[in-house]
Motif scaffolding. Structure first.
Motif, PDB file in Angstrom:
ATOM      1  N   ASP A  19       0.346  15.498   7.070  1.00 63.33           N
ATOM      2  CA  ASP A  19       0.544  16.941   7.225  1.00 63.33           C
ATOM      3  C   ASP A  19      -0.664  17.726   6.736  1.00 63.33           C
ATOM      4  O   ASP A  19      -0.536  18.761   6.072  1.00 63.33           O
ATOM      5  N   GLY A  20      -1.851  17.208   7.034  1.00 54.84           N
ATOM      6  CA  GLY A  20      -3.089  17.894   6.701  1.00 54.84           C
ATOM      7  C   GLY A  20      -3.553  17.749   5.263  1.00 54.84           C
ATOM      8  O   GLY A  20      -4.573  18.319   4.879  1.00 54.84           O
ATOM      9  N   VAL A  21      -2.825  16.985   4.457  1.00 53.22           N
ATOM     10  CA  VAL A  21      -3.168  16.811   3.042  1.00 53.22           C
ATOM     11  C   VAL A  21      -3.648  15.386   2.811  1.00 53.22           C
ATOM     12  O   VAL A  21      -2.973  14.425   3.200  1.00 53.22           O
ATOM     13  N   TRP A  22      -4.814  15.247   2.181  1.00 50.26           N
ATOM     14  CA  TRP A  22      -5.308  13.913   1.833  1.00 50.26           C
ATOM     15  C   TRP A  22      -4.394  13.297   0.794  1.00 50.26           C
ATOM     16  O   TRP A  22      -4.009  13.956  -0.173  1.00 50.26           O
ATOM     17  N   ARG A  23      -4.090  12.017   0.973  1.00 49.94           N
ATOM     18  CA  ARG A  23      -3.209  11.304   0.043  1.00 49.94           C
ATOM     19  C   ARG A  23      -3.862   9.995  -0.385  1.00 49.94           C
ATOM     20  O   ARG A  23      -4.641   9.397   0.359  1.00 49.94           O
ATOM     21  N   ASP A  24      -3.495   9.533  -1.569  1.00 44.00           N
ATOM     22  CA  ASP A  24      -3.944   8.250  -2.109  1.00 44.00           C
ATOM     23  C   ASP A  24      -2.855   7.201  -1.899  1.00 44.00           C
ATOM     24  O   ASP A  24      -1.674   7.538  -1.797  1.00 44.00           O
TER      25      ASP A  24
ATOM     26  N   ALA B  63       0.889  -1.162   0.000  1.00 41.02           N
ATOM     27  CA  ALA B  63       0.000   0.000   0.000  1.00 41.02           C
ATOM     28  C   ALA B  63       0.924   1.207   0.000  1.00 41.02           C
ATOM     29  O   ALA B  63       1.414   1.632   1.036  1.00 41.02           O
ATOM     30  N   THR B  64       1.205   1.719  -1.191  1.00 38.78           N
ATOM     31  CA  THR B  64       2.256   2.699  -1.403  1.00 38.78           C
ATOM     32  C   THR B  64       1.659   4.066  -1.671  1.00 38.78           C
ATOM     33  O   THR B  64       0.732   4.189  -2.481  1.00 38.78           O
ATOM     34  N   ILE B  65       2.185   5.086  -1.007  1.00 43.00           N
ATOM     35  CA  ILE B  65       1.737   6.450  -1.283  1.00 43.00           C
ATOM     36  C   ILE B  65       1.904   6.705  -2.775  1.00 43.00           C
ATOM     37  O   ILE B  65       2.957   6.426  -3.357  1.00 43.00           O
ATOM     38  N   ALA B  66       0.837   7.191  -3.409  1.00 45.51           N
ATOM     39  CA  ALA B  66       0.761   7.258  -4.875  1.00 45.51           C
ATOM     40  C   ALA B  66       1.921   8.012  -5.517  1.00 45.51           C
ATOM     41  O   ALA B  66       2.343   7.663  -6.624  1.00 45.51           O
ATOM     42  N   GLU B  67       2.467   8.999  -4.844  1.00 45.20           N
ATOM     43  CA  GLU B  67       3.567   9.780  -5.423  1.00 45.20           C
ATOM     44  C   GLU B  67       4.921   9.093  -5.302  1.00 45.20           C
ATOM     45  O   GLU B  67       5.916   9.592  -5.829  1.00 45.20           O
ATOM     46  N   ASN B  68       4.988   7.947  -4.658  1.00 46.24           N
ATOM     47  CA  ASN B  68       6.257   7.251  -4.462  1.00 46.24           C
ATOM     48  C   ASN B  68       6.582   6.401  -5.703  1.00 46.24           C
ATOM     49  O   ASN B  68       6.522   5.177  -5.686  1.00 46.24           O
TER      50      ASN B  68
ATOM     51  N   GLU C 241      -8.361   6.234  -2.803  1.00 45.48           N
ATOM     52  CA  GLU C 241      -8.316   7.692  -2.883  1.00 45.48           C
ATOM     53  C   GLU C 241      -8.587   8.315  -1.517  1.00 45.48           C
ATOM     54  O   GLU C 241      -9.457   7.856  -0.777  1.00 45.48           O
ATOM     55  N   ARG C 242      -7.790   9.347  -1.216  1.00 48.22           N
ATOM     56  CA  ARG C 242      -7.970  10.098   0.028  1.00 48.22           C
ATOM     57  C   ARG C 242      -8.086   9.156   1.232  1.00 48.22           C
ATOM     58  O   ARG C 242      -8.968   9.299   2.059  1.00 48.22           O
ATOM     59  N   ILE C 243      -7.166   8.205   1.323  1.00 46.00           N
ATOM     60  CA  ILE C 243      -7.228   7.181   2.364  1.00 46.00           C
ATOM     61  C   ILE C 243      -6.687   7.678   3.699  1.00 46.00           C
ATOM     62  O   ILE C 243      -7.111   7.217   4.757  1.00 46.00           O
TER      63      ILE C 243
END
Length: 164
Positions: free
Chosen positions: A145-150, A115-120, A139-141
């Motif tokens: 730092d206050g930012v939703w990440r996939d 389960a990899t952060i999408a930008e990695n 999506e938005r899992i």
């Protein structure tokens, strides 16, 4: 000094923790914001398939976490691979992941998942080179730092372990 892959010991924990903290600092390696204690880390990982990459010292580590305590999922584990900032891009991650795959199969694991952060992009490319396939995207899992990440979900099915 040549790269050596071998079992992780408790004595490796300070170096493993430092490398984990470098991964946290990138904002791409994990949603965690602080490294756990040894006791927390140890309790969250399988007792087998904990490995380190060494040159003069530890420059990377890999370990498996159970995805569930239910017995039907005993052969499924989540992959974690971290490489020291000074050693990235030199094949250490691949050596660790290939060794982790071998170890997992020798311990009856039939499915590895990520389960990899999408930008990695580097981690996703490494997984693809080692036989993982993308099976979905959450999506938005989680927030970092206050930012939703996939996260991108990946899996690798063993061709050696029979999952009857």
């Amino acid at each position: 000094m040549p790269l050596r892959i071998g079992p992780m010991t408790i004595d490796d924990w300070p170096a493993v923790r430092a490398i984990y903290e470098e991964g946290i600092a990138t904002g791409l390696g994990t949603f965690e914001t602080a490294a756990p204690s040894w006791e927390q880390w140890d309790a969250a990982r399988l007792q087998h398939s904990r490995i380190v990459a060494r040159e003069q010292g530890v420059i990377g580590w890999a370990a498996l976490s159970p995805v569930s305590l239910r017995s039907c999922y005993a052969g499924v584990a989540e992959v974690g691979v971290y490489v020291a900032a000074s050693a990235r891009g030199q094949g250490v991650g691949r050596a660790l992941l290939e060794a982790l795959i071998d170890s997992s199969e020798s311990h009856g694991i039939w499915t590895l998942q990520g389960a990899t952060i999408a930008e990695n992009a580097a981690s996703l490319a490494l997984q693809a080179r080692c036989g993982f396939r993308v099976i979905g995207r959450r999506e938005r899992i989680a927030r970092l730092d206050g930012v939703w990440r996939d996260t991108v979900l990946t899996e690798r099915r063993s061709k050696k372990v029979d999952a009857n």
